[in-house]
Scaffold this motif. Structure first.
Motif, PDB file in Angstrom:
ATOM      1  N   ALA A   1      -5.493  -3.930  -0.361  1.00  0.00           N
ATOM      2  CA  ALA A   1      -6.487  -3.280   0.493  1.00  0.00           C
ATOM      3  C   ALA A   1      -5.816  -2.593   1.679  1.00  0.00           C
ATOM      4  N   ARG A   2      -4.798  -3.223   2.230  1.00  0.00           N
ATOM      5  CA  ARG A   2      -4.039  -2.614   3.337  1.00  0.00           C
ATOM      6  C   ARG A   2      -3.338  -1.344   2.880  1.00  0.00           C
ATOM      7  N   TYR A   3      -2.734  -1.398   1.697  1.00  0.00           N
ATOM      8  CA  TYR A   3      -2.062  -0.215   1.176  1.00  0.00           C
ATOM      9  C   TYR A   3      -3.063   0.931   0.961  1.00  0.00           C
ATOM     10  N   GLU A   4      -4.248   0.610   0.468  1.00  0.00           N
ATOM     11  CA  GLU A   4      -5.260   1.644   0.238  1.00  0.00           C
ATOM     12  C   GLU A   4      -5.717   2.242   1.569  1.00  0.00           C
ATOM     13  N   GLN A   5      -5.856   1.412   2.581  1.00  0.00           N
ATOM     14  CA  GLN A   5      -6.223   1.908   3.910  1.00  0.00           C
ATOM     15  C   GLN A   5      -5.133   2.812   4.471  1.00  0.00           C
ATOM     16  N   ALA A   6      -3.872   2.431   4.260  1.00  0.00           N
ATOM     17  CA  ALA A   6      -2.756   3.243   4.752  1.00  0.00           C
ATOM     18  C   ALA A   6      -2.730   4.607   4.072  1.00  0.00           C
ATOM     19  N   LEU A   7      -2.969   4.629   2.762  1.00  0.00           N
ATOM     20  CA  LEU A   7      -3.023   5.896   2.043  1.00  0.00           C
ATOM     21  C   LEU A   7      -4.099   6.804   2.611  1.00  0.00           C
ATOM     22  N   ALA A   8      -5.261   6.237   2.864  1.00  0.00           N
ATOM     23  CA  ALA A   8      -6.358   7.036   3.408  1.00  0.00           C
ATOM     24  C   ALA A   8      -6.014   7.568   4.796  1.00  0.00           C
ATOM     25  N   ALA A   9      -5.292   6.762   5.579  1.00  0.00           N
ATOM     26  CA  ALA A   9      -4.991   7.148   6.962  1.00  0.00           C
ATOM     27  C   ALA A   9      -4.003   8.306   7.044  1.00  0.00           C
ATOM     28  N   VAL A  10      -3.091   8.425   6.079  1.00  0.00           N
ATOM     29  CA  VAL A  10      -2.052   9.452   6.173  1.00  0.00           C
ATOM     30  C   VAL A  10      -2.266  10.603   5.189  1.00  0.00           C
ATOM     31  N   THR A  11      -3.390  10.608   4.503  1.00  0.00           N
ATOM     32  CA  THR A  11      -3.678  11.708   3.589  1.00  0.00           C
ATOM     33  C   THR A  11      -3.681  13.031   4.349  1.00  0.00           C
ATOM     34  N   GLY A  12      -2.985  14.007   3.810  1.00  0.00           N
ATOM     35  CA  GLY A  12      -2.906  15.320   4.448  1.00  0.00           C
ATOM     36  C   GLY A  12      -1.756  15.462   5.419  1.00  0.00           C
ATOM     37  N   LEU A  13      -1.042  14.368   5.698  1.00  0.00           N
ATOM     38  CA  LEU A  13       0.099  14.406   6.611  1.00  0.00           C
ATOM     39  C   LEU A  13       1.400  14.436   5.811  1.00  0.00           C
ATOM     40  N   ASP A  14       2.498  14.772   6.487  1.00  0.00           N
ATOM     41  CA  ASP A  14       3.815  14.724   5.852  1.00  0.00           C
ATOM     42  C   ASP A  14       4.281  13.273   5.884  1.00  0.00           C
ATOM     43  N   SER A  15       3.805  12.509   4.914  1.00  0.00           N
ATOM     44  CA  SER A  15       4.070  11.078   4.914  1.00  0.00           C
ATOM     45  C   SER A  15       4.093  10.575   3.478  1.00  0.00           C
ATOM     46  N   TYR A  16       4.648   9.386   3.293  1.00  0.00           N
ATOM     47  CA  TYR A  16       4.524   8.702   2.013  1.00  0.00           C
ATOM     48  C   TYR A  16       4.407   7.210   2.267  1.00  0.00           C
ATOM     49  N   LEU A  17       3.956   6.481   1.246  1.00  0.00           N
ATOM     50  CA  LEU A  17       3.684   5.059   1.388  1.00  0.00           C
ATOM     51  C   LEU A  17       4.833   4.230   0.843  1.00  0.00           C
ATOM     52  N   SER A  18       5.394   3.370   1.683  1.00  0.00           N
ATOM     53  CA  SER A  18       6.404   2.409   1.244  1.00  0.00           C
ATOM     54  C   SER A  18       5.717   1.089   0.921  1.00  0.00           C
ATOM     55  N   VAL A  19       6.148   0.461  -0.152  1.00  0.00           N
ATOM     56  CA  VAL A  19       5.519  -0.784  -0.602  1.00  0.00           C
ATOM     57  C   VAL A  19       6.595  -1.791  -0.995  1.00  0.00           C
ATOM     58  N   LYS A  20       6.163  -3.027  -1.152  1.00  0.00           N
ATOM     59  CA  LYS A  20       7.059  -4.100  -1.561  1.00  0.00           C
ATOM     60  C   LYS A  20       6.502  -4.710  -2.850  1.00  0.00           C
ATOM     61  N   ALA A  21       7.306  -4.708  -3.897  1.00  0.00           N
ATOM     62  CA  ALA A  21       6.836  -5.174  -5.204  1.00  0.00           C
ATOM     63  C   ALA A  21       6.334  -6.606  -5.143  1.00  0.00           C
ATOM     64  N   THR A  22       7.000  -7.449  -4.355  1.00  0.00           N
ATOM     65  CA  THR A  22       6.608  -8.858  -4.277  1.00  0.00           C
ATOM     66  C   THR A  22       5.246  -9.043  -3.611  1.00  0.00           C
ATOM     67  N   ALA A  23       4.858  -8.104  -2.753  1.00  0.00           N
ATOM     68  CA  ALA A  23       3.605  -8.252  -2.006  1.00  0.00           C
ATOM     69  C   ALA A  23       2.388  -8.227  -2.920  1.00  0.00           C
ATOM     70  N   LEU A  24       2.500  -7.512  -4.061  1.00  0.00           N
ATOM     71  CA  LEU A  24       1.412  -7.478  -5.041  1.00  0.00           C
ATOM     72  C   LEU A  24       1.798  -8.246  -6.298  1.00  0.00           C
ATOM     73  N   ASP A  25       2.775  -9.145  -6.161  1.00  0.00           N
ATOM     74  CA  ASP A  25       3.194 -10.028  -7.249  1.00  0.00           C
ATOM     75  C   ASP A  25       3.606  -9.247  -8.495  1.00  0.00           C
TER      76      ASP A  25
END
Length: 230
Positions: free
Chosen positions: A22-46
């Motif tokens: 849910a946090r990752y989805e919120q982050a994606l929504a927050a930076v949509t349209g900006l020069d950004s990308y989402l970093s994630v951790k594989a272990t965080a979603l098992d």
């Protein structure tokens, strides 16, 4: 001056995989349209393909941070089952990163190179390791991020990549003094420890200075805020 960014929620012991998703989805929504990308951790979603598929292929790079060395093969396996723009991180201190660079190239990933926070089974000098990985990617990778606050290392790494015609940029972590102007800033939030991990003191004594500086600045801000409220 504005910077391009990558944003990442750093999970803590009380977080659940669905909560982090849910946090990752919120982050994606927050930076949509900006020069950004989402970093994630594989272990965080098992390492769940189903969960990561919900945030992959959304018009923004999904970039997997480096974790402990024993997670690397599972992380590559996970990335290979996802669609869209994907990236991975290769620590220079791990000798295995030379072979992992070839794997990332074959998968068409964007690549970030770091010195490496976590020790592996057969480590080498992190600075030399970064340049070793750079040489394996130069002229072959679609994009390389050099993530370091080491000014000389950043300059040499980017020089080698540019001479080979490889698109590259400098990334630096928000919260640590910038060694030189970066193209992109990594912004962690959530349970992020930021630069004050005591385990890193031996390798980087400057952490004590940063901690003292930030404590003074925070105290100053608190005093100014109280005065303004009077």
């Amino acid at each position: 001056m504005g910077y391009a960014t990558t944003i990442c929620y750093w999970d803590g012991p009380s977080d659940t995989p669905d909560g982090v998703l849910a946090r990752y989805e919120q982050a994606l929504a927050a930076v949509t349209g900006l020069d950004s990308y989402l970093s994630v951790k594989a272990t965080a979603l098992d390492f769940s393909v189903e969960r990561f598929a919900r945030i992959a292929n959304r018009g923004m790079r999904l970039h997997f941070d480096a974790l402990a060395v024993h997670t690397v093969d599972r992380t590559f396996g996970l990335i290979g089952r996802l669609q869209g723009d994907r990236g991975c991180t290769l620590p220079g201190r791990w000798r295995r990163s030379d072979a992992d660079a070839a794997r990332a190239l074959e998968m068409g990933l964007a690549i970030r190179i770091v010195k490496g926070q976590f020790r592996g089974d057969n480590d080498r000098d992190p600075r030399l390791g970064v340049l070793s990985v750079v040489d394996r990617l130069a002229g072959r990778a679609r994009h390389v991020g050099i993530a370091t606050h080491d000014r000389e290392l950043a300059s040499e790494a980017r020089h080698r990549l540019r001479m080979a015609g490889t698109p590259c940029e400098l990334e630096q972590l928000y919260g640590i003094p910038l060694a030189c102007p970066p193209a992109r800033v990594y912004v962690p939030y959530g349970q992020a420890l930021l630069p004050y991990s005591l385990a890193q003191l031996k390798d980087n004594p400057k952490i004590l200075f940063w901690l003292a500086r930030d404590a003074v600045l925070r105290r100053s801000v608190q005093i100014d805020t109280r005065r303004a409220q009077r």
